[in-house]
Structure formats: structure tokens, C-alpha cells
Enzyme design. Sequence first.
Site, PDB file in Angstrom:
ATOM      1  N   PRO A   2       0.833  -1.205   0.000  1.00 50.08           N
ATOM      2  CA  PRO A   2       0.000   0.000   0.000  1.00 50.08           C
ATOM      3  C   PRO A   2       0.867   1.253   0.000  1.00 50.08           C
ATOM      4  O   PRO A   2       1.818   1.356   0.774  1.00 50.08           O
ATOM      5  CB  PRO A   2      -0.793  -0.132   1.306  1.00 50.08           C
ATOM      6  CG  PRO A   2      -0.819  -1.597   1.588  1.00 50.08           C
ATOM      7  CD  PRO A   2       0.506  -2.115   1.097  1.00 50.08           C
ATOM      8  N   GLU A   3       0.543   2.178  -0.901  1.00 49.47           N
ATOM      9  CA  GLU A   3       1.288   3.427  -0.989  1.00 49.47           C
ATOM     10  C   GLU A   3       0.437   4.549  -0.411  1.00 49.47           C
ATOM     11  O   GLU A   3      -0.605   4.299   0.199  1.00 49.47           O
ATOM     12  CB  GLU A   3       1.684   3.671  -2.446  1.00 49.47           C
ATOM     13  CG  GLU A   3       2.538   2.536  -3.020  1.00 49.47           C
ATOM     14  CD  GLU A   3       2.878   2.723  -4.499  1.00 49.47           C
ATOM     15  OE1 GLU A   3       2.880   3.873  -4.973  1.00 49.47           O
ATOM     16  OE2 GLU A   3       3.135   1.709  -5.178  1.00 49.47           O
TER      17      GLU A   3
END
Length: 292
Positions: A2-3
Site C-alpha cells: 500500500p502506498e
Amino acid sequence: MPELPEVETVRRGLEQKLKNFIIKRVEICRESTVAYPIDKIDFIEGLQNSLLYKWNRRGKYLIAELKKTVSNNNDANEISFVENGVLVVHLRMTGYFTFNNTLTNPCKHTRIRLFDNNNNELRYIDVRSFGQMWWVRDGLSPNNIIKGLGTLGPEPFSESFNVNYLKKVISNKTRSIKSILLDQTIIAGIGNIYADESLYSAGISPFREARTINKNEIKRLRRAVVDVLKKSIGAGGTTFSDFRDLEGENGNFGLQTNVYRRTGKKCRQCKNLIERQKISGRSTHWCRKCQK
């Protein structure tokens, strides 16, 4: 992993769903998920009777401000709150939260369970078990305790992330501009997906040495980073494998990517085929014609 947009999506979901959520019980299903304190009993006792007051984000870290409930000795019904530090979470590769308002058995990859007085449960699930949590008591600095948090570069949406800053940090860098975007000490929160998409939007080859990027290109790149991230947040982030929001929904930005995971497909702009090549061990997607 996840960014920034995915973590921001989770942050917003937690903030909306967990209003007045006071932790009454903590269940650790996998001890290695708790990175700090070393003594897991300290982690449990630190969180118990704590209100998840406010959720923040720094790069890819989630940070919950905690307030401890304190009963009045003269009136048991009167409760006040005192600062109780922060709960910090890094989802790493496959971590995500679910909210359950009915008692259910934990699934196979459940790592941490937090319950309130009504047995509502905030459950942390992590298939690959790389995610971590820290409880940092009030008076201590999370930046001094959590490796990586204190060295993060500016947030892409902050005033610090401007053309002059970018020009300064890349002026003498011989590394590729793609590697620069992935460096969390330079810009916080950008990973592989949004580095590729931002460079495509800016029309810059990911293989260019950072020091060769001129001022006009820097302006385009800064604008592209901000626009791409905002667009993804609006779509609930990107799901290609494990990412889910608090309601278990996939992110929809993956349907809108221009280059990421579109190897061999036609560029939406010039119809050239999207290529894939590795930079510093990371898969990089780009259009040879549109990006110079």
C-alpha cells in the site's frame, strides 16, 4: 505494498468508522506484529482504556493519537481523558484492517484484535506478516523509536514539496529519476505504482539521470505527482492483490492506470506498446514514445 493513496484511504475509513472507539481489550495473535514496546504486556496495557482519538498519516505510516480514560475518584460516572501517546501502524506488503460489529472467530491471518465495550472489533489482518505496530507512550518521540519515520522526506501535498526543493535534491544525483521518487527520505509515500504513473503523466523517462531533469520538467513532475495521488485517493487507491479498505472494498485506481501493469498494451495517448523493464530491481512500466 500500500502506498500513500491506499494508506490515506484506510486513514479516512478509520477516522470515520471509529468515532468514540475506546479500546477495552487487546488480543495479540502474532507477537512479531508488535514492534514496540518489547514487552507485549506493556503494549496491551498501554492501549487498554484508550480512545482512538484522531487518525493521521505520515508517508505510509498510520498514526492514531490516543487519550486514556481516567475515572473520577469521587464520581465513577465521570470520565476524563489524558494524553496517552500514539499507536503507529505500517501495513507493509499485505496488511489491512476490518471492522466487525458482531463477534466472529479470527480468520487465519489475523494478527491483532482491538475490542470496545460493545464488542465491536477492529481487526488487523496480514497474510505475509510484515506489517508492524508500535505503541509510543506520551512524552516519547515516535521519530526516535521507529526506524524510517524520522527520516521521511516531505509529504507530496505539503508546501515543502515544491519546485525549488525538488531542484535542490536532484541537482547532483546520478541515480535514475524513478529511484529518486521511490526514495522515502526525499518524498514520503510514493511507491512503484505512482512513480511510474507520475513519470508518464510528466512525460519523463524513468531511466533519466535525476540531475538531467530541467526546471520545466521538474514543474511538470511535481504537478504530476500531486495530481496522480489525488486521483488515486479519489478512486479509493489501487488493488492488485491484497489491499482492501475498512469495508473490504477494492481500490479502483488500477482500472485507470496509464502504464503500470499494462505491459504490451497500447499507450492510451500514442498507441505505442507499453514496455516493462527493471530499475534497481523494481519493475518499471513506461512508454518509449511519450516519455523522454
